[in-house]
Every structure is written in structure tokens, then in C-alpha cells.
Design an enzyme around this catalytic site. Structure first.
Site, PDB file in Angstrom:
ATOM      1  N   GLU A   1      15.898 -30.120  -4.687  1.00 39.74           N
ATOM      2  CA  GLU A   1      14.981 -30.093  -3.653  1.00 39.74           C
ATOM      3  C   GLU A   1      13.576 -29.977  -3.901  1.00 39.74           C
ATOM      4  O   GLU A   1      12.679 -28.892  -4.267  1.00 39.74           O
ATOM      5  CB  GLU A   1      15.219 -28.863  -2.601  1.00 39.74           C
TER       6      GLU A   1
ATOM      7  N   GLU B   1      14.904 -38.806   3.109  1.00 40.95           N
ATOM      8  CA  GLU B   1      14.260 -38.043   2.037  1.00 40.95           C
ATOM      9  C   GLU B   1      13.587 -38.993   1.112  1.00 40.95           C
ATOM     10  O   GLU B   1      14.120 -39.510  -0.019  1.00 40.95           O
ATOM     11  CB  GLU B   1      15.272 -37.296   1.291  1.00 40.95           C
TER      12      GLU B   1
ATOM     13  N   HIS C   1      16.193 -34.585  -4.049  1.00 38.55           N
ATOM     14  CA  HIS C   1      16.184 -34.515  -2.352  1.00 38.55           C
ATOM     15  C   HIS C   1      14.706 -33.937  -2.120  1.00 38.55           C
ATOM     16  O   HIS C   1      14.144 -33.723  -2.907  1.00 38.55           O
ATOM     17  CB  HIS C   1      17.308 -33.766  -1.890  1.00 38.55           C
TER      18      HIS C   1
ATOM     19  N   HIS D   1      20.215 -38.638   1.372  1.00 36.99           N
ATOM     20  CA  HIS D   1      19.878 -38.606   2.436  1.00 36.99           C
ATOM     21  C   HIS D   1      18.638 -39.605   2.822  1.00 36.99           C
ATOM     22  O   HIS D   1      17.759 -39.696   1.929  1.00 36.99           O
ATOM     23  CB  HIS D   1      19.390 -37.130   2.773  1.00 36.99           C
TER      24      HIS D   1
HETATM   25 ZN    ZN Z   1      18.945 -34.079   0.829  1.00 40.68          ZN
END
Ligand code: ZN
Length: 333
Positions: free
Chosen positions: A222, A67, A158, A64
Site C-alpha cells: 500500500e 488506485e 496498491h 483496484h
Molecule cells: Zn487496493
């Protein structure tokens, strides 16, 4: 100018954000490593001694584009490693995911790339910036992992969009073998990860692809919240940095206690534009919801919490119709 250039960004971070591995590649080539650069933003470093069965570790960032903290963290890790390349004790593949989106400071250009990692590309899928890039990444991943008899690991790094009751957490495909699961959980705890969600449904994520196609111990990790490139407080990521560093320099997975494990209770699929969440947009990840709470309505479909408390993760009513608008998870004792 592009968003990436607006900040006070160090040269190493900028090079990595642009997928430029030239310096790192030179350094490891000079130190006698086998170096491959199969596409921009993809680096493969392996020991020239093929008899050595070193673990293979894939580290990916920027799947992404907005990020950015993991990009900074990887730049720092590689920068430290180039000072003593022989300290690298694993075969390492580094991927900077969605370069086009990173350049624009966006999550993605046309479609969410982290839904496109599937061994068989859907023939109906439209060609986008992201399908092309995901294809290049999968080909390179296959060349790194396929047919190799070594321990395979994949950490896809992420940062979450919204605040969370667990500031750091991981999603682990449930296809990974038990032995690897325990080692992976131990690593996650050591990396400061508070919760792990065991996900049985391959959702086209990069980590589910490497787990299913190559038997890698994979996780989507994350690490804190989205921030701008160059503007991230990396002290928040110190534990994860340390745990990766120990792994790449020792080829041993640092173990810790297991994080809290959650299992998926239900997936919230958006079937139509009528889809509406029963709570507001500021709801944190892992917010507990008691039995029978209304989660979402979608025409005739009503999503409610089941017999035990469920926790909401990744709620996003704005996804395209047909996609997952959130996950409901339950605690595993
Ligand atoms: Zn992500």
C-alpha cells in the site's frame, strides 16, 4: 468521456492504464527478448536464454481501478527501461489489473477483484467483469510461474483508501518461507515501507494466491493514498520506485532493516446488515485501541480488543455481508 481521459495524462501512462503494452513489447522483442501478451494489460518478458535462471518478478497494478499512483509509477519504470532494454536482469511480468474499472475511475465494476484470486473458483460464484478478468490474470500468472525453478517474486502495488499512521505498509501472506520472508522484509524497508502485516488467512487476494500456489515471495504493498490518474505526486513513491528499479536491473533484492511487523489478532467479519463499527469513518489505519475497547457490534456478535493493544487496519463497514470489514493487528516485537 471516461474518467481516465479527463486528466492531463501522458501518453505512456494512458497506454498503460488502457492495458496497451504495444510499445514496450516491440522494444523488448527487437532487443531479442521473448515477449508474450497473453491478454490485454498483461505483458511477459523473458530472456531467450532458458538456461539462465533469472528471478521471475510479477509486478501488478490497478487491481483496484481507482488506485492510480502505481499505474503511473509502472509506466515510468517501463518507460525508463525501454531506453535500455538489456538492463532488464529479471524475467518480468507486468499486469494492469481491473481495466474496466480503471477506465471508469472506480475501485471495481461489480465486485472487489482482490477477493477473487483463488486456485479453485467457487462454482457458485456469479460471473462478473471481475471474475472473468481475475481468471485471465491467474491463467497468465500460472504460465509465468508454474514449473519454473527460479526465485519467484510478486509485488502487488496498491494505494490505501484512508490516511494511515504508516503512510506506506504491506500485507504479506504468512505462507511464504522464512528465508523469503526476511528477503522480502528487507526489500520492503528499502522501498520505504514502514509496516508489514503478516496475514495467515488467504483472503482471495492476488498476493496470497501467488504465495500459496507458486511459492512466490509476495506482498500487497500500500503506497500512500488514492489519487486521480495523472494527478499523483510520484515523489511520495520515490523509494519504492528506486527499490523496484534496483531489483529489475540487478536481479538482486536490495536489503534494508525490517519494517515494524504486525500480526493479525482478529478479523472483523460482517455477518449481517446490523454490523456497526464502534468508531467513526475517519479513523486512520493503524490507530491503536487499548484492551477491551469496543470495535464493532453485529447483532449478538460483539468484537472487542483483547488483552493487548490492537491496531485497526482497512476498516470498512460497507462491505457486503459475509466479507471482511476490517483487520485488528498486534505489534510483533
Ligand atoms: Zn487496493
Amino acid at each position: 468521456m471516461q474518467a481516465v481521459m479527463d486528466n492531463d495524462v501522458s501518453d505512456t501512462v494512458r497506454a498503460l492504464a488502457e492495458g496497451d503494452f504495444t510499445q514496450v513489447a516491440d522494444c523488448f522483442a527487437n532487443a531479442g527478448f521473448t515477449v508474450r501478451l497473453p491478454a490485454r494489460g498483461i505483458l511477459q518478458l523473458s530472456s531467450p536464454n532458458r538456461l539462465l535462471r533469472r528471478p521471475r518478478l510479477l509486478l501488478s497494478v490497478g487491481v483496484h481501478g481507482d488506485e492510480t499512483a502505481p499505474i503511473e509509477m509502472l509506466a515510468q519504470l517501463l518507460d525508463e527501461l525501454t531506453a535500455e532494454p538489456h538492463a532488464l536482469a529479471v524475467d518480468l511480468m507486468a499486469v494492469v489489473g481491473n481495466l474496466a474499472a480503471i477506465a471508469q475511475g472506480k475501485r471495481f465494476i461489480e465486485v472487489d477483484m482482490n477477493r477473487l484470486f483463488r486456485a479453485e473458483l467457487q462454482p457458485t460464484a456469479q460471473q462478473t467483469v471481475e471474475t472473468e478478468r481475475a481468471g485471465a490474470i491467474m491463467r497468465a500468472t500460472s504460465s509465468f510461474f508454474a514449473g519454473v525453478e527460479a526465485e519467484k517474486w510478486h509485488l502487488d502495488l496498491h494505494t490505501a483508501i484512508r490516511p494511515s499512521h504508516y503512510p506506506t505498509f504491506a500485507v504479506v501472506p504468512s505462507t511464504i518461507a522464512d528465508v523469503r520472508w526476511h528477503a522480502l522484509l528487507g526489500w520492503l524497508r528499502r522501498a520505504g515501507i514502514g509496516a508489514a502485516i503478516l496475514n495467515p488467512k488467504p483472503a482471495g487476494t492476488f498476493s496470497s494466491y501467488t504465495a500459496a500456489s507458486f511459492g512466490a515471495a509476495s506482498a500487497t504493498v500500500e503506497l500512500g493514498q488514492v489519487g486521480t490518474l495523472g494527478g499523483n505526486d510520484l515523489s511520495q513513491f520515490a523509494d519504492a520506485h528506486k527499490a523496484i528499479d534496483i531489483f529489475i536491473r540487478s536481479a538482486k533484492v536490495p536489503a534494508g532493516d525490517a519494517p515494524q511487523v504486525f500480526k493479525v489478532a482478529q478479523e472483523l467479519i460482517k455477518h449481517s446488515d446490523a454490523f456497526k463499527m464502534g468508531f467513526d469513518g475517519s479513523t486512520k489505519n493503524f490507530t491503536p485501541m487499548p484492551p477491551d475497547t469496543l470495535i464493532a457490534e453485529d447483532g449478538d456478535t460483539v468484537y472487542r480488543v483483547g488483552a493487548e493493544t490492537e491496531y485497526v487496519v482497512f476498516p470498512n463497514p460497507d462491505v457486503r455481508v459475509g466479507l471482511r470489514a476490517g483487520l485488528m493487528v498486534v505489534r510483533e516485537e
